[in-house]
Design an enzyme around this catalytic site. Structure first.
Site, PDB file in Angstrom:
ATOM      1  N   HIS A 249       0.750  -1.280  -0.085  1.00 33.29           N
ATOM      2  CA  HIS A 249      -0.011  -0.017  -0.041  1.00 33.29           C
ATOM      3  C   HIS A 249       1.031   1.362   0.050  1.00 33.29           C
ATOM      4  O   HIS A 249       0.525   2.476  -0.411  1.00 33.29           O
ATOM      5  CB  HIS A 249      -0.919   0.074   1.267  1.00 33.29           C
ATOM      6  CG  HIS A 249      -2.234   0.550   1.175  1.00 33.29           C
ATOM      7  ND1 HIS A 249      -3.041  -0.142  -0.033  1.00 33.29           N
ATOM      8  CD2 HIS A 249      -3.017   1.637   1.282  1.00 33.29           C
ATOM      9  CE1 HIS A 249      -4.324   0.486  -0.062  1.00 33.29           C
ATOM     10  NE2 HIS A 249      -4.160   1.388   0.688  1.00 33.29           N
ATOM     11  N   ARG A 252       1.397   2.484  -3.320  1.00 35.72           N
ATOM     12  CA  ARG A 252      -0.171   3.260  -3.920  1.00 35.72           C
ATOM     13  C   ARG A 252      -0.159   4.491  -3.361  1.00 35.72           C
ATOM     14  O   ARG A 252      -0.464   5.494  -4.301  1.00 35.72           O
ATOM     15  CB  ARG A 252      -1.300   2.505  -3.494  1.00 35.72           C
ATOM     16  CG  ARG A 252      -2.562   2.903  -3.488  1.00 35.72           C
ATOM     17  CD  ARG A 252      -3.739   2.084  -3.217  1.00 35.72           C
ATOM     18  NE  ARG A 252      -5.054   2.384  -3.053  1.00 35.72           N
ATOM     19  CZ  ARG A 252      -5.911   2.514  -3.886  1.00 35.72           C
ATOM     20  NH1 ARG A 252      -5.503   2.241  -5.370  1.00 35.72           N
ATOM     21  NH2 ARG A 252      -7.254   3.134  -3.709  1.00 35.72           N
ATOM     22  N   TYR A 284      -4.421  13.092   0.727  1.00 36.44           N
ATOM     23  CA  TYR A 284      -3.013  13.204   0.066  1.00 36.44           C
ATOM     24  C   TYR A 284      -2.673  15.016   0.074  1.00 36.44           C
ATOM     25  O   TYR A 284      -1.460  15.318  -0.087  1.00 36.44           O
ATOM     26  CB  TYR A 284      -2.754  12.747  -1.496  1.00 36.44           C
ATOM     27  CG  TYR A 284      -3.144  11.338  -1.012  1.00 36.44           C
ATOM     28  CD1 TYR A 284      -1.982  10.354  -0.788  1.00 36.44           C
ATOM     29  CD2 TYR A 284      -4.138  10.468  -1.625  1.00 36.44           C
ATOM     30  CE1 TYR A 284      -2.025   8.936  -0.798  1.00 36.44           C
ATOM     31  CE2 TYR A 284      -4.415   9.336  -1.424  1.00 36.44           C
ATOM     32  CZ  TYR A 284      -3.176   8.286  -1.016  1.00 36.44           C
ATOM     33  OH  TYR A 284      -3.369   7.107  -1.062  1.00 36.44           O
TER      34      TYR A 284
END
Length: 303
Positions: A249, A252, A284
């Protein structure tokens, strides 16, 4: 109404109606089982259609002594979902979790890797490495390149099919959470590595019949497990001396962060990641605040 019957019906609903993965269903089941165990240990004889707030509240309080805020919130959310299902099916008229508040938790910022970290991890792969005559080093490089360049979840990577590759159009078809499908762009460089693996490595594997269409295989011709992907990455982190705890992850998260830092539109990132809500993608925005400062300096008229 018996707890076991209600729980089985609920699991069926999660799988058929909501299309959740087996992992997600197991987590929801575990939340309800905790409550069932508490009732049994305390000799409380209340069925799921009549249990009330006054019974559940002490259960939550008792567990809160051993759970952190995030785990408490997850448990309350899982139970609320279960009782919402019972209300939906007219087994009861109210949800006993409606007046139980989840603890306040901050949003956990995802760990990311720098571009240099990713280059170092991929460079550390010995592409000449073989196992039983199969070039697993070449396979592992392709796996990391695909994880990072397409921002895939680990389950999306292991479930990727040969028939999901649309290289002429520059896309791969990805099956995400709830069996929802999306098309994700794939760069020429990653296409090159996949083609090398597919044409030069995968052809040397004795593929099991049920995995003829599966892209990434182990040396026995079966689909790679999630655990195997974790192992590959952890071994590389150790090999390079990376002082971070990373997982599939992490690639990602790094994919999304690097796109954002280089000016990608948040909506486009949401579509590529397969997030149902843009609120999930917005996390993000908080990963690298220095980037936001640079944006202001570059584009604001009164910088």
């Amino acid at each position: 109404m018996k707890w076991l019957n209600a729980l089985n019906d609920y699991k069926h609903y999660l799988k058929i109606e909501r299309g959740l993965s087996d992992n997600s269903i197991t987590n929801y089941e575990y939340d309800v089982q905790k409550l069932i165990i508490y009732l049994e240990e305390n000799n409380i004889n209340q069925s799921p259609d009549v249990i009330d707030y006054d019974t559940i509240q002490p259960f939550i309080y008792e567990l809160s002594k051993s759970l952190n805020a995030r785990s408490q919130s997850r448990l309350i959310s899982g139970l609320r979902s279960f009782f919402s299902y019972l209300v939906f099916e007219d087994y009861r008229t109210t949800n006993p979790l409606d007046h139980i508040e989840s603890p306040k938790i901050g949003r956990k910022l995802p760990d990311t890797l720098s571009i240099e970290d990713i280059d170092s991890l991929i460079a550390a792969i010995d592409i000449t490495k073989e196992y039983n005559g199969i070039r697993i080093g070449e396979r592992d490089r392709t796996i990391l390149e695909t994880l990072y360049s397409c921002g895939l979840r680990v389950s999306e990577l292991t479930n990727l099919k040969l028939s999901d590759l649309y290289f002429d159009e520059g896309f791969i078809k990805v099956t995400g959470k709830g069996n929802k499908q999306r098309f994700v762009p794939i760069g020429k460089n990653t296409q090159k590595y996949i083609n090398i693996y597919k044409n030069e490595v995968r052809t040397t594997i004795n593929v099991q019949k049920e995995f003829k269409d599966t892209l990434f295989l182990n040396n026995r011709g079966k689909q790679l497990t999630r655990a195997m992907i974790f192992t590959i990455i952890k071994q590389l982190a150790k090999k390079t001396g990376l002082q971070k705890t990373i997982s599939p992850h992490t690639f990602r998260h790094s994919f999304a962060t690097h796109l954002l830092e280089n000016g990608a539109d948040l909506r486009a990132i949401q579509l590529m990641l397969g997030h149902e809500s843009i609120t999930t993608t917005e996390i993000y925005m908080h990963v690298d605040r220095t980037h936001l400062k640079d944006v202001l300096t570059q584009f604001h008229p009164r910088k």
